[in-house]
Design a protein around this motif. Structure first.
Motif, PDB file in Angstrom:
ATOM      1  N   GLU A 198       0.836  -1.189   0.000  1.00  0.00           N
ATOM      2  CA  GLU A 198       0.000   0.000   0.000  1.00  0.00           C
ATOM      3  C   GLU A 198       0.873   1.243   0.000  1.00  0.00           C
ATOM      4  O   GLU A 198       1.815   1.351   0.760  1.00  0.00           O
ATOM      5  N   PRO A 199       0.559   2.164  -0.867  1.00  0.00           N
ATOM      6  CA  PRO A 199       1.463   3.287  -1.051  1.00  0.00           C
ATOM      7  C   PRO A 199       1.500   4.186   0.177  1.00  0.00           C
ATOM      8  O   PRO A 199       0.528   4.313   0.910  1.00  0.00           O
ATOM      9  N   ASN A 200       2.602   4.781   0.327  1.00  0.00           N
ATOM     10  CA  ASN A 200       2.772   5.738   1.401  1.00  0.00           C
ATOM     11  C   ASN A 200       2.224   7.070   0.920  1.00  0.00           C
ATOM     12  O   ASN A 200       2.817   7.738   0.097  1.00  0.00           O
ATOM     13  N   THR A 201       1.031   7.408   1.392  1.00  0.00           N
ATOM     14  CA  THR A 201       0.341   8.556   0.811  1.00  0.00           C
ATOM     15  C   THR A 201       0.190   9.707   1.785  1.00  0.00           C
ATOM     16  O   THR A 201      -0.642  10.572   1.594  1.00  0.00           O
ATOM     17  N   HIS A 202       0.979   9.722   2.874  1.00  0.00           N
ATOM     18  CA  HIS A 202       0.690  10.720   3.911  1.00  0.00           C
ATOM     19  C   HIS A 202       0.680  12.136   3.352  1.00  0.00           C
ATOM     20  O   HIS A 202       1.565  12.542   2.619  1.00  0.00           O
ATOM     21  N   GLY A 203      -0.405  12.788   3.679  1.00  0.00           N
ATOM     22  CA  GLY A 203      -0.559  14.156   3.204  1.00  0.00           C
ATOM     23  C   GLY A 203      -1.292  14.239   1.873  1.00  0.00           C
ATOM     24  O   GLY A 203      -1.684  15.315   1.451  1.00  0.00           O
ATOM     25  N   PHE A 204      -1.435  13.093   1.212  1.00  0.00           N
ATOM     26  CA  PHE A 204      -2.126  13.118  -0.090  1.00  0.00           C
ATOM     27  C   PHE A 204      -3.252  12.099  -0.111  1.00  0.00           C
ATOM     28  O   PHE A 204      -3.229  11.126   0.625  1.00  0.00           O
ATOM     29  N   GLU A 205      -4.193  12.351  -0.971  1.00  0.00           N
ATOM     30  CA  GLU A 205      -5.209  11.320  -1.161  1.00  0.00           C
ATOM     31  C   GLU A 205      -5.368  11.052  -2.661  1.00  0.00           C
ATOM     32  O   GLU A 205      -5.187  11.943  -3.495  1.00  0.00           O
ATOM     33  N   GLY A 257      -7.269  17.986   1.700  1.00  0.00           N
ATOM     34  CA  GLY A 257      -7.775  19.318   1.993  1.00  0.00           C
ATOM     35  C   GLY A 257      -8.007  20.134   0.740  1.00  0.00           C
ATOM     36  O   GLY A 257      -8.773  21.089   0.737  1.00  0.00           O
ATOM     37  N   GLN A 258      -7.351  19.753  -0.349  1.00  0.00           N
ATOM     38  CA  GLN A 258      -7.548  20.489  -1.605  1.00  0.00           C
ATOM     39  C   GLN A 258      -8.820  19.967  -2.268  1.00  0.00           C
ATOM     40  O   GLN A 258      -9.051  18.766  -2.297  1.00  0.00           O
ATOM     41  N   SER A 259      -9.634  20.888  -2.799  1.00  0.00           N
ATOM     42  CA  SER A 259     -10.885  20.409  -3.405  1.00  0.00           C
ATOM     43  C   SER A 259     -10.715  20.133  -4.898  1.00  0.00           C
ATOM     44  O   SER A 259     -11.427  19.328  -5.471  1.00  0.00           O
ATOM     45  N   LYS A 260      -9.749  20.803  -5.503  1.00  0.00           N
ATOM     46  CA  LYS A 260      -9.535  20.609  -6.943  1.00  0.00           C
ATOM     47  C   LYS A 260      -8.847  19.259  -7.158  1.00  0.00           C
ATOM     48  O   LYS A 260      -7.944  18.867  -6.424  1.00  0.00           O
ATOM     49  N   PHE A 261      -9.323  18.554  -8.187  1.00  0.00           N
ATOM     50  CA  PHE A 261      -8.712  17.261  -8.507  1.00  0.00           C
ATOM     51  C   PHE A 261      -7.336  17.462  -9.123  1.00  0.00           C
ATOM     52  O   PHE A 261      -7.091  18.443  -9.817  1.00  0.00           O
ATOM     53  N   GLY A 262      -6.461  16.493  -8.885  1.00  0.00           N
ATOM     54  CA  GLY A 262      -5.161  16.502  -9.562  1.00  0.00           C
ATOM     55  C   GLY A 262      -5.317  16.032 -11.001  1.00  0.00           C
ATOM     56  O   GLY A 262      -6.420  15.693 -11.445  1.00  0.00           O
ATOM     57  N   THR A 263      -4.199  16.006 -11.728  1.00  0.00           N
ATOM     58  CA  THR A 263      -4.254  15.566 -13.125  1.00  0.00           C
ATOM     59  C   THR A 263      -4.575  14.080 -13.185  1.00  0.00           C
ATOM     60  O   THR A 263      -3.975  13.273 -12.473  1.00  0.00           O
ATOM     61  N   LYS A 264      -5.498  13.756 -14.068  1.00  0.00           N
ATOM     62  CA  LYS A 264      -6.021  12.391 -14.151  1.00  0.00           C
ATOM     63  C   LYS A 264      -5.159  11.551 -15.091  1.00  0.00           C
ATOM     64  O   LYS A 264      -4.848  11.964 -16.198  1.00  0.00           O
TER      65      LYS A 264
END
Lengths: 563, 560
Positions: free
Chosen positions: B59-66, B269-276
């Motif tokens: 499982e990726p280490n995603t701390h701070g990101f979703e 916390g960011q509402s805008k999606f990242g690049t898909k």
């Protein structure tokens, strides 16, 4: 040289005495339900119309003018009475075809098995078995209608040599009824054009004047019937492709209601507008062909399950009608079709035809279809859009002409660049543009809205009127090459017919008069438009009109010259 | 894997349509795949062995990101005939043998809708808790590609047959468990394309249109998944659903179930999606899980290094050999498919009676089954196992109807019966044991008529030969009375369960059959049966089939 035109009005009157019907008694008898009392027209009334019907200066050429009789019924009668064999009939038509074809060029392919098939019919006659309604009848089939084992190119180089593995449903039904497909007729590529000049192979000439176009796109089918190269023919009508050449060539052309005849096997141009129609030298012949090809087809989801009445039997008894057989019929003359931009000769022919209808008991009222002029642009947007989609399959991958290249995009590009003609390319480009993201709403969607308006305006008009009439074309046949470089002028010629396709309605074109041109005048056709699935009514009116029209003789000079 | 790799690309061929040199680009892709396979047997295998760690650690280490994950699933329907013509479709048929003028796109041909497609679509729509469009229509989606005969695909665009639903999923216990609900955006009907077969030399390609016109349902999820395991379980639940409904075999290997996954990452916390980024070419749920987690890690790494601008909107392919995703193609602007309503087909109009009838005929769905089993007191492990396969669930339910104790029935099914099925490569519907006899067996043990050990013996007889518990008990009594066979009988049940011992046997067999191993890894997964047989032979029939197959499966895939 054809005989000089008859100029004496007094001589014209003579022929009015020959108006009674010419269906042979043998064929009429079993179908006559009414009394055998024959009623004739009131001669004076008819002659009054005749004086108006057309300019005597350019009146038809032959004194022995008779209303057209059914070639199909006469072939049937001669087979049953053993007066002639199917092989005789086929021989006669093939012989004429051979002599006229170098001038007219209406066929892209002539069947090599016609005589064999005719002999087959004769064996059937000899065996005493039941004959199909079209036994021994030679049918020309427009080249965009698939025939198994016979080339079917749609008039396009991209399908040169393509032989479909199946018969179109309409063709299958014709064959099952005993008809013999004599060949495939020339057309504008994939139905896109009004002259046959858009054919990838050859230009067909108008039998009335071989320097003129026969109309299109079903020009080959119309010319072939006009020149008696075949008895009847199938065409297709997307925006007037049956009716316009019928008018140009002086034959009867029928565009049925959308969905009346299965489109299975018809190479799609604009699927929501395409209809298979037919040509005949008389209304009866068209009706008999319609009888055979109509009906629901499980291979075409857009074909209608609406009941198919016996269109032809209804016409047999018309000689029992009263002196005003169209009494009470409400006919609307579409105002927008007899104004500016329409040839004056055409207008006067149509007005004369209207008077004739009046003489027959109908009441003529001018009606206005306000959305009429919107039909042309809407048609070209919708037809081009659908065409851009429908013609995607001609890519050189599975069948047809393929460019010899070693890269996929070039395979597509070159196969289509080489195989498709300029008019087709233009419409694909227009259609692709109209369907593109950002333009869809402004073009395709808007055109669909216009289509809805047009449907509604026809519906309203046909609630008040039994039928609507108009010219089939704003002009008579024009010269080959005359409009080649003016596509807009060519498109404008479709103004009378496209609205009917947009509304999906049936329409019948019957020759009604002449205008000056050629050696013997140029024919003009009257378009009669009915509500959906009212073919029966249209054919009945057309039949009465045709059988009672004075001086009805639409035999082209080329035919007289060569036969 | 090469074949499957091809299928993965071709299925999504429309995305190539607008690029230049299409065919040859694809040819290159397939060649690189072939070479990857070549290495796979030796070098890559070792790398994989090193890479693969225990599941949790993956499982990726995603701390701070979703991560935001959405999935488009194509389900091939197993109707008798294709969507718009009367051709059958049989996976694996010789190329171009199940085609006709209609699905070849010959001039003049017209589509006629197979009503089963609508029926299946409605069933799935209902099962996914969707709203149904009582009137929907078909549209044409245009692109040029040799496997698309008409130059357009008949699909549904703005009015899909079903919209706005959800699906409930229970995560596997070994992944921490938990219940999730994922949104379904839409379900629509469309037709499949054919496939291209690329020549060995890469100098030409051949078109096979057998698959052209086969009905598909496309299921689009909401972007509700957050990890590889959630996405994999979503897909697994779709598979269970279509199998329970009997509308598809849901077989990923054959391409009957295909998933395209969209993954983006954003700071929490960011509402805008990242690049898909779109990922394709995953042939199993476990591959989906790994591919997504890899992709998340890759994107998180770029984000945390301040290089989020290096995440491009693109399509990436999962390569099983490398356990990585690779750029397949960067997006060149939005494709314009020039959708417009299909004029050859009338609107699809559903009546309330039709929908009601289908609704009443729906079987118990996996989620309902799981909740019911859970209430019986079964562990989540048992629940997930039993409700995973509709035939197993049916067998279990049938034995309960005959009065079997749920826990005992579950144990038998999950233990010896399941091992037997795996070993014999049978489905539970193919065995001679009936649910009734299983309940009889359980009852006989419970009431002390026979011992558990004899019960086991009888079970294997029942599985292999059938018969009734009653008659077998009588038979055994006779045999024991004669005192001739007991010793031999007992020896038959000395079973090797020691994984190390079995692993040694597996290694020996794999080493002795390198050719078959290579074929297996090239996609001929059916060879697992051959290997199992060989190991069993090596163990003189004493290896525990369950353990054997577990070890063999891992070894064959070269996972460790």
């Amino acid at each position: 040289m054809p005989p000089p035109p008859v100029r004496s009005p007094s001589r014209l009157l003579l022929c009015h005495c020959r108006l009674p019907f010419h269906i042979s008694p043998q064929t009429r008898l079993p179908l006559s339900h009414n009394s055998s009392v024959r009623r004739r027209f009131h001669c004076s009334a008819v002659s009054a119309v005749s004086a108006l019907s057309s300019d005597p200066q350019i009146a038809p050429t032959d004194l022995t003018t008779t209303p057209p009789s059914s070639h199909i019924l006469s072939i049937r009668e001669s087979l049953l009475s053993r007066r002639r064999t199917a092989a005789d009939v086929a021989g006669e038509y093939l012989d004429r075809l051979r002599r006229t074809e170098p001038h007219i060029r209406s066929f892209l392919h002539v069947s090599e098995t016609t005589m064999r098939e005719a002999e087959e019919v004769d064996r059937l006659v000899a065996s005493g078995k039941d004959l199909g309604p079209l036994a021994g009848v030679l049918v020309g089939v427009k080249d965009n209608i698939c025939t198994a084992g016979m080339p079917s190119t749609g008039g396009s180089r991209i399908l040169e040599g393509y032989r479909p593995p199946f018969d179109a449903t309409a063709v299958r039904k014709l064959k099952e009824a005993g008809a013999i497909v004599i060949g495939k007729t020339n057309m504008d590529e994939f139905g896109m054009g009004s002259t046959t000049e858009g054919s990838g192979f050859q230009v067909t000439a108008n039998p009335w004047d071989i320097s003129r176009v026969p109309g299109g796109s079903s020009g080959g089918s119309a010319a072939a019937v006009s020149a008696k190269q075949c008895v009847v023919s199938l065409g297709s009508d997307t925006g007037g492709s049956v009716r316009q050449p019928a008018s140009f060539c002086g034959v009867v052309g029928l565009k049925p209601t959308y969905g009346r005849v299965s489109r299975f096997g018809l190479m799609a141009y604009a699927s929501s507008l395409d209809v298979i129609g037919c040509f005949g030298a008389s209304v009866i012949d068209s009706a008999i062909v319609l009888n055979v090809v109509s009906g629901h087809d499980r291979f075409d989801s857009t074909s209608s399950t609406h009941e198919v009445p016996d269109y032809a039997s209804f016409l047999m008894s018309t000689d029992h009608f009263e002196s005003t057989p169209l009494k009470g019929l409400k006919v609307g003359m579409i105002r927008e079709t007899i104004g500016d931009g329409v040839d004056v000769g055409v207008i006067s022919s149509i007005k004369a035809a209207a008077l004739h209808l009046e003489e027959l008991g109908a009441t003529i009222t001018e009606v206005s279809l306000p959305s009429f002029s919107l039909g042309l642009p809407a048609y070209y947007v919708l037809a081009s859009s659908e065409a851009s989609s429908n013609l995607s399959r001609y890519d050189g991958v599975r069948y047809g002409n393929r460019a010899t290249v070693d890269e996929l995009n070039s395979l597509y590009g070159d196969s289509r660049a080489d195989g498709l003609g300029p008019e087709v390319k233009m419409r694909i480009l227009m259609g692709t543009y109209a369907l593109s993201a950002g333009y869809y709403d402004a073009y395709y969607k808007r055109a669909q809205q216009v289509r809805t308006l047009i449907r509604k305006s026809f519906k309203d008009a046909l609630e008040k009127m039994d039928i609507l009439v108009s010219p089939a074309v704003p002009s008579p046949a024009y010269k080959i090459g005359e409009k080649v470089n003016d596509p807009l002028a060519m498109y404008a010629g479709d103004i009378m017919t496209v609205n009917v396709n947009l509304a999906g309605l049936p329409a019948l074109v019957v020759p009604c008069g002449f205008v000056e041109g050629g050696s013997a005048g140029l024919p003009v056709g009257l378009q009669m438009i009915g509500s959906s699935f009212s073919e029966e009514k249209l054919l009945r009116i057309g039949h009465i009109f045709e059988q009672t029209l004075p001086n009805y003789r639409f035999v082209p000079p080329l035919f007289l010259e060569l036969v | 894997m090469a074949l499957i790799f091809h299928r993965g690309i071709i299925a999504n061929s429309q995305f190539f349509s607008r690029s230049s040199g299409v065919l040859f680009r694809r040819l290159r892709a397939s060649r690189s795949c072939t070479s990857a396979r070549g290495e796979g047997t030796a070098n890559t295998l070792k790398e994989e062995l090193i890479q693969v760690a225990p599941k949790r650690a993956l499982e990726p280490n995603t701390h701070g990101f979703e991560a935001i994950i959405g999935i488009e699933t194509h389900v091939q329907l197993f109707t008798l005939t294709k969507a718009f013509c009367s051709c059958p479709y049989v996976y694996g048929s010789r190329p171009n043998t199940t085609i006709c003028p209609v699905c070849m796109g010959h001039p003049g041909t017209l589509p006629v809708l197979n009503s089963k497609v609508v029926e299946f679509a409605v069933k799935l729509g209902l099962a996914l808790n969707c709203g149904l469009s009582m009137t929907s229509k078909f549209d044409r989606k245009h692109y040029f590609y040799p496997d698309l005969p008409k130059g357009y695909q008949i699909s549904q665009f703005d009015i899909p047959i079903a919209t706005k639903g959800f699906i409930d999923v229970d995560l596997p216990v070994e992944f921490g468990g938990g219940h999730r609900r994922f949104g379904i955006t839409r379900v629509h009907m469309e037709e499949d394309a054919g496939k291209l077969l690329h020549s060995e030399t890469g100098s030409y390609s051949q078109v096979d249109l057998n698959r052209a016109g086969v009905p598909l349902l496309e299921i689009v999820s909401e972007p509700d998944m957050r990890s590889g395991i959630e996405a994999a379980e979503y897909a697994a639940e779709i598979q269970r659903l279509v199998r329970f409904l009997g509308i598809s075999n849901g077989n990923m290997q054959e391409g009957s179930l295909r998933c395209d996954v969209n993954v983006s990452v954003r700071p929490i916390g960011q509402s805008k999606f990242g690049t898909k980024v779109e990922i394709k070419n995953m042939n199993s749920f476990s591959a989906m899980n790994r591919a997504i987690d890899y992709e998340i890690s890759r994107q998180v790494l770029l984000h945390s290094q301040g290089q989020s601008d290096q995440i491009f909107q693109e399509t990436r392919l999962w390569e099983e050999g490398a356990q990585k995703t690779f750029t397949m193609r960067k997006k060149e602007g939005l494709a314009d498919y020039r959708y417009f309503p299909e004029p050859d087909l009338p609107e699809v109009v559903l009546t309330k009676e039709f929908v009601d009838k289908l609704c009443q005929g729906l079987p118990e769905l996996p989620e309902a089954k799981r909740r019911r089993y859970e209430k019986m007191g079964l562990t989540m492990q048992d629940v997930l196992f039993l409700a995973n396969d509709n035939h197993v669930a049916e067998f279990f339910d049938a034995s309960l109807e005959n009065g079997a104790d749920p826990k005992l029935a579950a144990n038998w099914i999950m233990g010896d019966i399941s091992a037997f099925l795996k070993n014999e490569r049978l489905s539970i519907t193919e065995i001679k044991l009936t649910p009734f006899e299983l309940s009889e067996l359980i009852a006989s043990i419970k009431n002390g008529t026979i011992s558990g050990k004899i019960g086991k013996e009888i079970l294997f007889e029942l599985l292999a030969k059938g018969g009734t518990v009653q008659s077998l008990i009588e038979e055994k009594d006779l045999v024991q009375a004669s005192l001739i066979f007991p010793v031999r009988k007992a020896s038959e049940f000395i079973i090797i369960v020691d994984p190390a011992a079995i692993e040694a046997l597996v290694d020996k067999v794999l080493a002795a059959n390198p050719k078959q191993l290579e074929q297996y890894r090239a996609g001929k997964t059916r060879l697992q049966g051959f290997f199992a047989g060989q190991v069993m032979k090596e163990s003189k029939g004493k290896a525990n089939p369950l353990v054997l197959n577990q070890i063999l499966g891992v070894k064959l895939k070269g996972e460790s």
